[in-house]
Design a protein around this motif. Structure first.
Motif, short mmCIF file in Angstrom:
data_model
loop_
_atom_site.label_atom_id
_atom_site.label_comp_id
_atom_site.label_asym_id
_atom_site.label_seq_id
_atom_site.Cartn_x
_atom_site.Cartn_y
_atom_site.Cartn_z
N TYR A 1 60.22 32.23 17.35
CA TYR A 1 60.05 32.07 18.77
C TYR A 1 59.14 30.88 19.08
N CYS A 2 59.53 30.12 20.06
CA CYS A 2 58.71 29.07 20.63
C CYS A 2 57.98 29.63 21.83
N ALA A 3 56.72 29.23 22.03
CA ALA A 3 55.94 29.75 23.14
C ALA A 3 55.05 28.67 23.73
N ALA A 4 54.73 28.80 25.02
CA ALA A 4 53.86 27.87 25.73
C ALA A 4 52.67 28.62 26.29
N SER A 5 51.49 28.03 26.13
CA SER A 5 50.25 28.61 26.62
C SER A 5 49.69 27.79 27.76
N ASN A 6 49.04 28.46 28.70
CA ASN A 6 48.36 27.75 29.78
C ASN A 6 47.10 27.05 29.32
N TRP A 7 46.62 27.39 28.12
CA TRP A 7 45.58 26.59 27.50
C TRP A 7 46.20 25.35 26.88
N ARG A 8 45.50 24.27 26.89
CA ARG A 8 46.03 23.04 26.34
C ARG A 8 45.71 22.86 24.86
N ASN A 9 44.79 23.65 24.35
CA ASN A 9 44.46 23.56 22.94
C ASN A 9 45.28 24.56 22.14
N GLU A 10 45.10 24.58 20.83
CA GLU A 10 45.88 25.46 19.96
C GLU A 10 45.40 26.90 20.08
N THR B 1 53.06 18.55 29.35
CA THR B 1 51.73 18.27 28.81
C THR B 1 50.65 19.19 29.35
N ARG B 2 50.98 20.08 30.26
CA ARG B 2 50.03 21.08 30.74
C ARG B 2 49.87 22.23 29.74
N PHE B 3 50.70 22.28 28.73
CA PHE B 3 50.77 23.44 27.87
C PHE B 3 50.49 23.11 26.41
N GLY B 4 49.69 23.96 25.79
CA GLY B 4 49.69 24.02 24.34
C GLY B 4 50.92 24.79 23.90
N MET B 5 51.41 24.51 22.72
CA MET B 5 52.65 25.12 22.25
C MET B 5 52.43 25.80 20.91
N GLY B 6 53.24 26.82 20.67
CA GLY B 6 53.13 27.54 19.42
C GLY B 6 54.46 28.05 18.91
N ARG C 1 46.26 31.03 18.72
CA ARG C 1 46.93 31.74 17.63
C ARG C 1 47.25 33.19 17.94
N PHE C 2 47.07 33.63 19.18
CA PHE C 2 47.38 35.01 19.55
C PHE C 2 48.52 35.02 20.56
N ALA C 3 49.48 35.92 20.33
CA ALA C 3 50.64 36.00 21.20
C ALA C 3 50.27 36.29 22.65
N SER C 4 49.19 37.05 22.85
CA SER C 4 48.77 37.40 24.20
C SER C 4 48.28 36.20 24.99
N GLU C 5 48.02 35.09 24.33
CA GLU C 5 47.55 33.89 25.00
C GLU C 5 48.68 32.97 25.44
N TYR C 6 49.91 33.38 25.19
CA TYR C 6 51.08 32.58 25.56
C TYR C 6 51.82 33.23 26.72
N ALA C 7 52.12 32.44 27.73
CA ALA C 7 52.73 32.94 28.96
C ALA C 7 54.25 32.81 28.98
N TYR C 8 54.79 31.87 28.21
CA TYR C 8 56.22 31.59 28.26
C TYR C 8 56.80 31.64 26.86
N TRP C 9 57.99 32.22 26.75
CA TRP C 9 58.64 32.41 25.45
C TRP C 9 60.10 32.05 25.50
#
Length: 124
Positions: A95-104, A30-35, A106-114
């Protein structure tokens, strides 16, 4: 370190449906927004959709709006991508990705985990 694992990709006929899964481990989900992102041969990795930490807000790329749905199940540390009315142009590695931001986001550079990606091929 957060780890992500996609599954469910396969060959499907145009007009069909497919559900992809992304299982997360090694972190507090729950610490991560997902994309979800996808990449076709010869093309840049593109945004598909995103979901916030609680699963009550989503954002979608225009070409998939109304056809794709992201579902978040925090109890299972899993998100899904439900794809309906698939088109050949939907083909690619998803690809599934997780961001350190909790909101949505839309840029790949905003995701830390793939995740490693899963292949989706839509035949005509």
């Amino acid at each position: 370190q957060l780890q992500l694992a996609e599954s469910g990709g396969r060959v499907v006929q145009a007009g069909g449906s497919l559900r992809l899964s992304c299982a997360a481990s090694g972190g507090t989900f729950t610490r991560f927004g997902m994309g979800w992102f996808r990449q076709a041969p010869g093309k840049e990795r593109e945004f598909v959709g995103a979901i916030n930490w609680s699963g009550d807000r989503t954002d979608y790329e225009d070409s998939v709006e109304g056809r794709f749905t992201i579902i978040r199940d925090n109890a299972k540390n899993t998100i899904y991508l439900q794809m309906n009315n698939l088109k050949p142009e939907d083909s690619g590695v998803y690809y599934c990705a997780a961001s350190n931001w909790r909101n949505e986001r839309r840029f790949a550079s905003e995701y830390a985990y793939w995740g490693q990606g899963t292949q989706v091929t839509v035949s005509s």
